[in-house]
Write an enzyme that holds these catalytic residues in place. Structure first.
Site, short mmCIF file in Angstrom:
data_model
loop_
_atom_site.label_atom_id
_atom_site.label_comp_id
_atom_site.label_asym_id
_atom_site.label_seq_id
_atom_site.Cartn_x
_atom_site.Cartn_y
_atom_site.Cartn_z
CG HIS A 109 -1.97 -1.03 1.22
ND1 HIS A 109 -3.03 -0.99 2.07
CD2 HIS A 109 -2.14 -2.15 0.46
CE1 HIS A 109 -3.82 -2.02 1.86
NE2 HIS A 109 -3.29 -2.75 0.89
CD GLU B 296 -2.08 4.09 3.28
OE1 GLU B 296 -3.25 4.32 3.61
OE2 GLU B 296 -1.76 3.28 2.39
CB CYS C 141 -6.47 -0.55 5.24
SG CYS C 141 -4.76 -1.15 5.20
CB CYS D 276 -1.91 1.45 6.32
SG CYS D 276 -1.56 0.68 4.72
#
Length: 166
Positions: free
Chosen positions: A75, A77, A105, A108
């Site tokens: 992801h 992040e 999410c 993260c």
């Protein structure tokens, strides 16, 4: 005459410094995160972008790379956290701010908790998979700012999924 010149010069400099102080807003850095999200969009990745800032300087930038890397943890992040930690030479992101186009999410948010990041600014909320919906707690000292340029981030996501459904 000289004192008038000095006053005028001082007023001009104050105007310039005042302008420079106002340039580094949450919107300024969110635009950079949106640029990253556009790069993800162009690669066929879910368009999420992130930048990490310290002292008004971007030290990390990334976007989703899950398809390219065939990695569910890639992801935006997570990529940005790793890059920022490498840049700083340590695992803690104290005095740093993450700007991300979509609410993080649960995964993260967990990584952000452990990084002890000082501030998180996100654009669009994720009512299905976001850390708020999932009940994930951030570090107690982390400040969260929601909804910065949410419309722009949301429109990019809608456009991405509309094209995928064609």
């Amino acid at each position: 005459m000289f004192s008038i010149f000095v006053r005028q010069l001082n007023n001009s400099l104050c105007g310039i410094w005042g302008l420079m102080e106002n340039i580094f807003t949450d919107e300024y850095f969110m635009k950079k995160a949106l640029q990253e999200a556009e790069m993800a969009f162009d690669k066929g990745e879910i368009p999420v972008g992130a930048v990490i800032v310290v002292n008004n300087t971007v030290i990390a930038r990334s976007h989703n790379l899950t398809e390219l890397l065939n990695d569910v943890t890639a992801h935006a992040e997570m990529q940005a956290i790793t890059a920022a930690a490498n840049f700083l030479g340590g695992k803690y992101l104290k005095d740093c701010t993450l700007y991300v186009t979509l609410e993080p999410c649960q995964m993260c948010a967990g990584a952000l908790y452990w990084s002890q990041i000082t501030k998180i600014v996100y654009g669009a909320s994720d009512d299905h998979r976001g850390f708020v919906k999932m009940g994930t707690q951030l570090h107690p000292k982390t400040v969260v700012v929601r909804g910065v340029m949410a419309n722009e981030a949301s429109e990019l996501m809608k456009r991405f999924f509309a094209e995928r459904r064609k």
